[in-house]
Design an enzyme around this catalytic site. Sequence first.
Site, PDB file in Angstrom:
ATOM      1  CG  HIS A   1       4.196  22.718   0.929  1.00 17.72           C
ATOM      2  ND1 HIS A   1       4.197  23.166   1.371  1.00 17.72           N
ATOM      3  CD2 HIS A   1       2.780  23.194  -0.059  1.00 17.72           C
ATOM      4  CE1 HIS A   1       4.367  24.664   0.779  1.00 17.72           C
ATOM      5  NE2 HIS A   1       3.417  24.104  -0.434  1.00 17.72           N
TER       6      HIS A   1
ATOM      7  CD  GLU B   1      14.465  20.079  10.905  1.00 13.45           C
ATOM      8  OE1 GLU B   1      14.113  18.717  10.619  1.00 13.45           O
ATOM      9  OE2 GLU B   1      14.854  21.212  10.810  1.00 13.45           O
TER      10      GLU B   1
ATOM     11  CG  ASP C   1       5.240  19.023   6.278  1.00 10.58           C
ATOM     12  OD1 ASP C   1       6.056  19.824   6.062  1.00 10.58           O
ATOM     13  OD2 ASP C   1       6.582  17.932   6.241  1.00 10.58           O
TER      14      ASP C   1
ATOM     15  NE  ARG D   1      11.355  31.399  -3.551  1.00  9.61           N
ATOM     16  CZ  ARG D   1      10.848  31.524  -2.689  1.00  9.61           C
ATOM     17  NH1 ARG D   1      10.002  30.620  -2.716  1.00  9.61           N
ATOM     18  NH2 ARG D   1      10.161  32.381  -1.722  1.00  9.61           N
TER      19      ARG D   1
ATOM     20  CG  ASP E   1       7.771  28.069  -1.168  1.00 12.33           C
ATOM     21  OD1 ASP E   1       8.081  29.340  -1.259  1.00 12.33           O
ATOM     22  OD2 ASP E   1       7.209  27.103  -0.650  1.00 12.33           O
TER      23      ASP E   1
ATOM     24  CE  LYS F   1      10.468  29.244   9.126  1.00 14.14           C
ATOM     25  NZ  LYS F   1      10.606  30.286  10.574  1.00 14.14           N
ATOM     26  CG  HIS F   2       8.899  24.912   7.130  1.00 12.87           C
ATOM     27  ND1 HIS F   2       8.160  25.142   8.261  1.00 12.87           N
ATOM     28  CD2 HIS F   2       8.865  26.020   6.363  1.00 12.87           C
ATOM     29  CE1 HIS F   2       7.750  26.346   8.947  1.00 12.87           C
ATOM     30  NE2 HIS F   2       8.008  27.122   7.237  1.00 12.87           N
TER      31      HIS F   2
ATOM     32  CD  GLU G   1       9.948  31.162   1.999  1.00 11.18           C
ATOM     33  OE1 GLU G   1       9.409  32.161   2.223  1.00 11.18           O
ATOM     34  OE2 GLU G   1       9.807  30.415   1.474  1.00 11.18           O
TER      35      GLU G   1
ATOM     36  N   GLY H   1      14.443  35.721  11.182  1.00 10.91           N
ATOM     37  CA  GLY H   1      15.430  37.154  11.068  1.00 10.91           C
ATOM     38  C   GLY H   1      16.351  37.099  11.367  1.00 10.91           C
TER      39      GLY H   1
ATOM     40  CG  ASP I   1       6.097  33.628   0.856  1.00 11.25           C
ATOM     41  OD1 ASP I   1       4.668  34.068   0.211  1.00 11.25           O
ATOM     42  OD2 ASP I   1       6.938  33.802   0.495  1.00 11.25           O
TER      43      ASP I   1
END
Length: 458
Positions: free
Chosen positions: A68, A114, A127, A156, A158, A161-162, A182, A186, A250
């Site tokens: 983003h 996503e 996005d 790293r 960020d 998963k998006h 990232e 869980g 976070d």
Amino acid sequence: MGFDAIWISPIVKNIEGDTAKGEAYHGYWTEDINSLNDHFGSADDLKSLVTALHDRKMYLMLDVVVNHFVANPSSDSTSLPQSFDYSALKPFSDASDYHSECFISNYDNQTEVEGCWLGDTELPLLDVNTENTEIVSAFNDWVAKVVSDYDIDAIRIDTVKHVRKDFWPDFVKASGVFSIGEVLQGDPQYVKDYTEVMDNVLDYPSWYPLIRAFTNTSGSLSELASTYTTTQSAFKNGLFTAGSFLENHDQARFQSHTTDSGLVANAVAWPFVNDGIPILYYGQEQGYQGGEDPENREALWFSGYEQDKPLYMQVKALNAARKLAISKNSDFTSTASKFIDQPSDNVLALSKPPLLTLLTNAGSSGSAEWTIPSSAGLFTGGETVVDLMTCKTFTVDSSGELKASANNGQPRVIIPTSQLDGSGCQTPDSASVDGAFGVRTSVGVMMSAVVGLTFLVL
């Protein structure tokens, strides 16, 4: 404290001035990926930092954001879609460069995760349309240039998963260095798929039960053990290059949940004794207690950088113990740790030879006892072992069984005294941190420890 690497905030130019959520002091609200955030310093400053680290045989891990950009809505309307001035966003300056505005309402719907936006109508995170091949090429060229220009050792990533999974392999390849993502989730079965498209991820599956296990004296240590074991098997390359952590930018600081010294000491020990790459978030060693964002992003300089606090000394000793173990066992970082069954619910025993870690959530007012049976095959009858945190010694009985205890709910990190090479045990306030550093490999950098100096609050 003995760390081998530093992880810093995204370095790109951020949106300026006030927003509904405050100022963009943290680096995650991108406006222009081709310009540096001059609040953090200049290009020469960054190069000087990298040179200083490399001169010390240390590494720099850079945080990067693909998902983003950020722009203030041009009106106060809460109806969608909102209007934005895209001209300041570089190099993606057109509305078509972004997915249509919608906010994620169902995190079980991967299409929404996503394709829709993070944030809210007060401050939306626009996005990026990562299905656009020109945008994909631009991002790949950008990360390759940043890594090359500044001699970055690892990235790293960020909000992984998006972004669609098949975006990541070429992006990681373009970077040419070690990548860790990232994936804030869980479920090991959900997170494991992302270990197929980058080098590894932060170990969030173990983090959730870790917090529950040590927040109070009734937490479930068995849940932590079972989830961790499941995650070991689920991730493509196990947890050897996953990021193991207690705190980050976070999440609320652990000591916002509890300040019990016994519980805190055990929770702090966990990232250093399992299979993953240990990560320490700045201020954790100073005992910071901030709650949810932004209270968890306190400036470090207010602490005075004190080096005699209990957690600072504990971290120093844990790093020294890990380095000692690496020097004694060339397979230490590639050997999976194993839990040894215990008769009590408030203790854990984790074996990763030559270290044996004994954890408890008995708390500072409690005591704990562990039994390591001869069937575990860790010790020989009559040998002496030492707790590297306190220098207390224990003697294994003639059958090869070890019984150990701890007062005040403190953890123990045990090693056979024969592994000390006659140098003796050093208490945490004098622990040496000399020893093995991470090594460069064909995929970039495998770091034996990463300290998170993530946020510079200017």
